[in-house]
Scaffold this motif. Sequence first.
Motif, PDB file in Angstrom:
ATOM      1  N   LEU A 107      23.412 -34.597 -17.228  1.00 24.38           N
ATOM      2  CA  LEU A 107      24.415 -34.626 -18.408  1.00 24.38           C
ATOM      3  C   LEU A 107      25.866 -34.075 -18.020  1.00 24.38           C
ATOM      4  CD1 LEU A 107      23.073 -33.788 -22.067  1.00 24.38           C
ATOM      5  CD2 LEU A 107      23.405 -36.106 -21.133  1.00 24.38           C
ATOM      6  N   PHE A 108      26.996 -34.526 -18.390  1.00 21.00           N
ATOM      7  CA  PHE A 108      28.180 -34.200 -18.289  1.00 21.00           C
ATOM      8  C   PHE A 108      29.255 -34.734 -19.177  1.00 21.00           C
ATOM      9  CE2 PHE A 108      28.003 -38.050 -15.340  1.00 21.00           C
ATOM     10  CZ  PHE A 108      29.473 -38.495 -15.529  1.00 21.00           C
ATOM     11  N   PHE A 109      30.168 -33.899 -19.296  1.00 22.65           N
ATOM     12  CA  PHE A 109      31.294 -34.196 -20.304  1.00 22.65           C
ATOM     13  C   PHE A 109      32.503 -34.644 -19.395  1.00 22.65           C
ATOM     14  CE2 PHE A 109      29.242 -31.614 -23.559  1.00 22.65           C
ATOM     15  CZ  PHE A 109      29.200 -32.310 -24.528  1.00 22.65           C
ATOM     16  N   ALA A 110      33.164 -35.650 -19.968  1.00 25.19           N
ATOM     17  CA  ALA A 110      34.262 -36.200 -19.164  1.00 25.19           C
ATOM     18  C   ALA A 110      35.170 -36.725 -19.789  1.00 25.19           C
ATOM     19  CB  ALA A 110      33.632 -37.334 -17.898  1.00 25.19           C
ATOM     20  N   LEU A 111      36.511 -37.081 -19.099  1.00 26.16           N
ATOM     21  CA  LEU A 111      37.502 -37.883 -19.782  1.00 26.16           C
ATOM     22  C   LEU A 111      37.371 -39.106 -19.157  1.00 26.16           C
ATOM     23  CD1 LEU A 111      40.869 -35.614 -19.389  1.00 26.16           C
ATOM     24  CD2 LEU A 111      39.252 -35.716 -21.142  1.00 26.16           C
ATOM     25  N   TRP A 112      37.302 -40.189 -19.791  1.00 22.20           N
ATOM     26  CA  TRP A 112      37.204 -41.690 -19.443  1.00 22.20           C
ATOM     27  C   TRP A 112      38.461 -42.493 -19.639  1.00 22.20           C
ATOM     28  CZ3 TRP A 112      32.483 -41.660 -17.389  1.00 22.20           C
ATOM     29  CH2 TRP A 112      32.067 -42.862 -16.888  1.00 22.20           C
TER      30      TRP A 112
ATOM     31  N   ALA B 275      41.360 -31.121 -28.037  1.00 24.00           N
ATOM     32  CA  ALA B 275      42.770 -30.982 -28.389  1.00 24.00           C
ATOM     33  C   ALA B 275      43.461 -32.091 -27.336  1.00 24.00           C
ATOM     34  CB  ALA B 275      43.368 -29.652 -27.789  1.00 24.00           C
ATOM     35  N   PRO B 276      44.363 -32.934 -27.744  1.00 26.20           N
ATOM     36  CA  PRO B 276      44.902 -33.984 -27.037  1.00 26.20           C
ATOM     37  C   PRO B 276      45.588 -33.507 -26.049  1.00 26.20           C
ATOM     38  CG  PRO B 276      45.659 -34.199 -29.284  1.00 26.20           C
ATOM     39  CD  PRO B 276      44.707 -33.074 -29.292  1.00 26.20           C
ATOM     40  N   GLY B 277      46.036 -34.062 -24.956  1.00 26.57           N
ATOM     41  CA  GLY B 277      47.062 -33.532 -23.956  1.00 26.57           C
ATOM     42  C   GLY B 277      47.278 -34.623 -22.868  1.00 26.57           C
TER      43      GLY B 277
ATOM     44  N   LEU C 131      50.516 -41.130 -11.930  1.00 26.55           N
ATOM     45  CA  LEU C 131      50.096 -41.826 -13.115  1.00 26.55           C
ATOM     46  C   LEU C 131      49.909 -40.768 -14.144  1.00 26.55           C
ATOM     47  CD1 LEU C 131      46.993 -43.631 -11.546  1.00 26.55           C
ATOM     48  CD2 LEU C 131      49.304 -44.629 -12.128  1.00 26.55           C
ATOM     49  N   SER C 132      50.339 -40.930 -15.355  1.00 24.60           N
ATOM     50  CA  SER C 132      50.284 -40.093 -16.513  1.00 24.60           C
ATOM     51  C   SER C 132      49.006 -40.644 -17.236  1.00 24.60           C
ATOM     52  CB  SER C 132      51.563 -40.494 -17.356  1.00 24.60           C
ATOM     53  OG  SER C 132      51.308 -39.354 -18.460  1.00 24.60           O
ATOM     54  N   TRP C 133      48.134 -39.478 -17.646  1.00 26.44           N
ATOM     55  CA  TRP C 133      46.800 -39.642 -18.375  1.00 26.44           C
ATOM     56  C   TRP C 133      46.950 -38.975 -19.590  1.00 26.44           C
ATOM     57  CZ3 TRP C 133      41.615 -39.433 -15.516  1.00 26.44           C
ATOM     58  CH2 TRP C 133      40.448 -39.694 -16.574  1.00 26.44           C
ATOM     59  N   ARG C 134      47.064 -39.807 -20.717  1.00 26.58           N
ATOM     60  CA  ARG C 134      47.283 -39.008 -21.933  1.00 26.58           C
ATOM     61  C   ARG C 134      45.626 -39.188 -22.505  1.00 26.58           C
ATOM     62  NH1 ARG C 134      52.424 -38.879 -24.471  1.00 26.58           N
ATOM     63  NH2 ARG C 134      53.657 -39.787 -23.012  1.00 26.58           N
ATOM     64  N   TYR C 135      45.150 -38.119 -23.127  1.00 27.92           N
ATOM     65  CA  TYR C 135      43.914 -38.166 -23.423  1.00 27.92           C
ATOM     66  C   TYR C 135      43.671 -37.487 -24.905  1.00 27.92           C
ATOM     67  CZ  TYR C 135      43.790 -33.340 -21.724  1.00 27.92           C
ATOM     68  OH  TYR C 135      44.349 -32.114 -21.923  1.00 27.92           O
ATOM     69  N   ASP C 136      42.810 -38.011 -25.553  1.00 23.63           N
ATOM     70  CA  ASP C 136      42.644 -37.434 -27.031  1.00 23.63           C
ATOM     71  C   ASP C 136      40.927 -37.399 -27.392  1.00 23.63           C
ATOM     72  OD1 ASP C 136      41.818 -40.172 -27.502  1.00 23.63           O
ATOM     73  OD2 ASP C 136      43.309 -40.386 -29.230  1.00 23.63           O
ATOM     74  N   ARG C 137      40.164 -37.765 -26.370  1.00 25.03           N
ATOM     75  CA  ARG C 137      38.828 -37.446 -26.787  1.00 25.03           C
ATOM     76  C   ARG C 137      38.049 -37.329 -25.382  1.00 25.03           C
ATOM     77  NH1 ARG C 137      38.327 -43.272 -29.006  1.00 25.03           N
ATOM     78  NH2 ARG C 137      40.609 -42.959 -29.151  1.00 25.03           N
TER      79      ARG C 137
ATOM     80  N   GLN D 200      30.848 -39.734 -27.826  1.00 17.45           N
ATOM     81  CA  GLN D 200      32.235 -39.296 -27.930  1.00 17.45           C
ATOM     82  C   GLN D 200      32.768 -38.402 -28.905  1.00 17.45           C
ATOM     83  OE1 GLN D 200      35.204 -42.394 -27.197  1.00 17.45           O
ATOM     84  NE2 GLN D 200      34.156 -43.741 -28.588  1.00 17.45           N
ATOM     85  N   SER D 201      33.724 -37.591 -28.568  1.00 13.76           N
ATOM     86  CA  SER D 201      34.388 -36.858 -29.484  1.00 13.76           C
ATOM     87  C   SER D 201      35.400 -37.897 -30.417  1.00 13.76           C
ATOM     88  CB  SER D 201      34.927 -35.632 -28.996  1.00 13.76           C
ATOM     89  OG  SER D 201      36.310 -36.033 -28.339  1.00 13.76           O
ATOM     90  N   ARG D 202      35.487 -37.209 -31.743  1.00 15.79           N
ATOM     91  CA  ARG D 202      36.548 -38.094 -32.487  1.00 15.79           C
ATOM     92  C   ARG D 202      37.741 -37.495 -32.356  1.00 15.79           C
ATOM     93  NH1 ARG D 202      32.788 -39.573 -36.316  1.00 15.79           N
ATOM     94  NH2 ARG D 202      32.165 -37.751 -37.043  1.00 15.79           N
ATOM     95  N   PRO D 203      38.776 -38.463 -31.963  1.00 17.45           N
ATOM     96  CA  PRO D 203      40.204 -37.996 -31.983  1.00 17.45           C
ATOM     97  C   PRO D 203      40.590 -37.363 -33.179  1.00 17.45           C
ATOM     98  CG  PRO D 203      40.197 -40.243 -31.447  1.00 17.45           C
ATOM     99  CD  PRO D 203      38.885 -39.773 -31.864  1.00 17.45           C
ATOM    100  N   ARG D 204      41.378 -36.218 -32.975  1.00 15.11           N
ATOM    101  CA  ARG D 204      41.896 -35.192 -34.005  1.00 15.11           C
ATOM    102  C   ARG D 204      42.741 -36.062 -34.831  1.00 15.11           C
ATOM    103  NH1 ARG D 204      43.088 -29.411 -31.569  1.00 15.11           N
ATOM    104  NH2 ARG D 204      41.122 -28.809 -31.512  1.00 15.11           N
ATOM    105  N   GLU D 205      42.474 -35.877 -36.240  1.00 17.25           N
ATOM    106  CA  GLU D 205      43.453 -36.534 -37.266  1.00 17.25           C
ATOM    107  C   GLU D 205      44.716 -36.185 -37.133  1.00 17.25           C
ATOM    108  OE1 GLU D 205      41.454 -37.987 -40.582  1.00 17.25           O
ATOM    109  OE2 GLU D 205      40.036 -38.484 -38.596  1.00 17.25           O
TER     110      GLU D 205
END
Length: 175
Positions: A6-11, A69-71, A144-150, A170-175
């Motif tokens: 397993l691994f956690f990733a930004l997709w 936390a989005p970033g 390239l700018s990568w905005r992620y939220d999950r 996948q994680s739910r984006p923060r409300e």
Amino acid sequence: MSTVRLFFALWPSPRLAASLAGWAEQARLVSGGRVMRTETLHLTLAFLGPVDTALADELACATPERPLAPGEVAMDHYGVFSRQRILWAGPANIPAGLQNAHDELWQWLGGYGLAAPPQPFRPHVTLLRNIVHTHPPGETPAPLSWRYDRMVLVASESLTGGSRYRIVAQSRPRE
Ligand code: 2AM
């Protein structure tokens, strides 16, 4: 005991993945090697390695309830891991938000008995494997700018000829 890798990733979005594929094509002209398939490009936040399937199920259930936390992270740099003959894209400087996301993720995983590796976090997207020239190309495409939220939890299955990735949660984006 059966395990799953397993691994956690930004997709990336398909659009960002296509731009990263352009980075890969440009680098290949200089570095040689094998281009990763566009639909498999990702940035690993935490590599867990083989995990007992019961724990894997527990993590898959818990992941949607653990918002990230989005970033934003810039893909503005080519790097190589010369020993592994990998060429990658990543940020020249790790943004504090991404480092914190990594650190907090490992803190949470600690609650499941998993420990962070001793090596520092090196955020990167592997673009080429088996590169021939292990110097990164001198010229970098436009950042390239990568905005992620999950984040996604991915199972990696070894097949002849490579790995297959399966997104299991996948994680739910923060409300
Ligand atoms: P790589 O692309 O640099 O090989 C699935 O294999 C993902 O986990 C890939 O992003 C891979 O990084 C990463 N990975 C594999 N083994 C790892 C390890 N021992 N430590 C950290 N990341 C690893």
